[in-house]
Design a protein around this motif. Sequence first.
Motif, PDB file in Angstrom:
ATOM      1  N   ILE A 196      62.008  22.401   2.427  1.00 38.92           N
ATOM      2  CA  ILE A 196      63.248  22.881   3.050  1.00 38.92           C
ATOM      3  C   ILE A 196      64.467  22.056   2.656  1.00 38.92           C
ATOM      4  O   ILE A 196      65.478  22.594   2.203  1.00 38.92           O
ATOM      5  N   ALA A 197      64.407  20.740   2.831  1.00 38.59           N
ATOM      6  CA  ALA A 197      65.597  19.883   2.724  1.00 38.59           C
ATOM      7  C   ALA A 197      66.313  19.983   1.374  1.00 38.59           C
ATOM      8  O   ALA A 197      67.539  19.919   1.329  1.00 38.59           O
TER       9      ALA A 197
ATOM     10  N   ARG B 213      71.460  23.179  10.365  1.00 38.88           N
ATOM     11  CA  ARG B 213      71.290  24.621  10.170  1.00 38.88           C
ATOM     12  C   ARG B 213      71.014  24.843   8.692  1.00 38.88           C
ATOM     13  O   ARG B 213      71.812  24.490   7.835  1.00 38.88           O
ATOM     14  N   TYR B 214      69.844  25.409   8.394  1.00 34.66           N
ATOM     15  CA  TYR B 214      69.473  25.756   7.022  1.00 34.66           C
ATOM     16  C   TYR B 214      69.623  27.268   6.879  1.00 34.66           C
ATOM     17  O   TYR B 214      69.114  28.030   7.704  1.00 34.66           O
ATOM     18  N   TRP B 215      70.295  27.700   5.828  1.00 31.59           N
ATOM     19  CA  TRP B 215      70.625  29.121   5.646  1.00 31.59           C
ATOM     20  C   TRP B 215      69.581  29.846   4.807  1.00 31.59           C
ATOM     21  O   TRP B 215      69.055  29.313   3.840  1.00 31.59           O
ATOM     22  N   GLN B 216      69.317  31.082   5.188  1.00 33.29           N
ATOM     23  CA  GLN B 216      68.465  32.009   4.427  1.00 33.29           C
ATOM     24  C   GLN B 216      67.067  31.447   4.137  1.00 33.29           C
ATOM     25  O   GLN B 216      66.578  31.480   3.009  1.00 33.29           O
TER      26      GLN B 216
ATOM     27  N   ILE C  30      63.725  11.930   6.011  1.00 39.64           N
ATOM     28  CA  ILE C  30      64.031  13.288   5.579  1.00 39.64           C
ATOM     29  C   ILE C  30      65.207  13.160   4.629  1.00 39.64           C
ATOM     30  O   ILE C  30      66.249  12.627   4.994  1.00 39.64           O
ATOM     31  N   GLU C  31      65.044  13.619   3.414  1.00 34.06           N
ATOM     32  CA  GLU C  31      66.105  13.534   2.431  1.00 34.06           C
ATOM     33  C   GLU C  31      66.679  14.913   2.177  1.00 34.06           C
ATOM     34  O   GLU C  31      65.954  15.899   2.135  1.00 34.06           O
ATOM     35  N   HIS C  32      67.999  14.963   2.015  1.00 31.36           N
ATOM     36  CA  HIS C  32      68.700  16.209   1.745  1.00 31.36           C
ATOM     37  C   HIS C  32      69.500  16.061   0.464  1.00 31.36           C
ATOM     38  O   HIS C  32      70.064  15.003   0.197  1.00 31.36           O
ATOM     39  N   ASP C  33      69.581  17.121  -0.296  1.00 26.82           N
ATOM     40  CA  ASP C  33      70.398  17.145  -1.494  1.00 26.82           C
ATOM     41  C   ASP C  33      71.854  17.272  -1.067  1.00 26.82           C
ATOM     42  O   ASP C  33      72.230  18.280  -0.470  1.00 26.82           O
ATOM     43  N   PRO C  34      72.684  16.271  -1.327  1.00 34.44           N
ATOM     44  CA  PRO C  34      74.088  16.344  -0.914  1.00 34.44           C
ATOM     45  C   PRO C  34      74.809  17.566  -1.483  1.00 34.44           C
ATOM     46  O   PRO C  34      75.756  18.061  -0.883  1.00 34.44           O
ATOM     47  N   ALA C  35      74.367  18.069  -2.613  1.00 34.41           N
ATOM     48  CA  ALA C  35      74.993  19.254  -3.210  1.00 34.41           C
ATOM     49  C   ALA C  35      74.766  20.506  -2.367  1.00 34.41           C
ATOM     50  O   ALA C  35      75.499  21.487  -2.500  1.00 34.41           O
TER      51      ALA C  35
END
Length: 129
Positions: free
Chosen positions: A96-97, A70-73, A11-16
């Motif tokens: 999502i991520a 926790r992912y917002w909105q 699962i990769e997330h954008d650090p920004a």
Amino acid sequence: MNTTAPGGIGIEHDPANQRAGDAPETIRAPLDTMPTSSFSSSNVHSALYDFGSNDLYVRYLRDGPDAIYRYWQVGAQTWSGLVDASSKGGYINRNIAYDFPYTLLTTGDFPQRGHGLDNDLARRFVTDP
């Protein structure tokens, strides 16, 4: 940020998109959960969706049961897509991520029963490994 369970899709997330840890003072109802018994995933332990705030909480396997994102909105359609997806990790990567701001939390960041975690679904999601 890239995290992978042994033998799973990362699962990769954008650090920004990462935000400072700010656990909610309360998780409101109506809530919907996706407990581990409802699906098999190499990355995703379980998920909780708060229809009141449109926040999505995901427990991942690779960081242990104490790691909660926790992912917002997050819109209800995105939540429905995750529930229906055959690959939870793949869906999170695609939808999502990288699309939503997130905060990495631990179970200790959540208030205890009587202090914002009165809902049984939310309490079980946060406290049950």
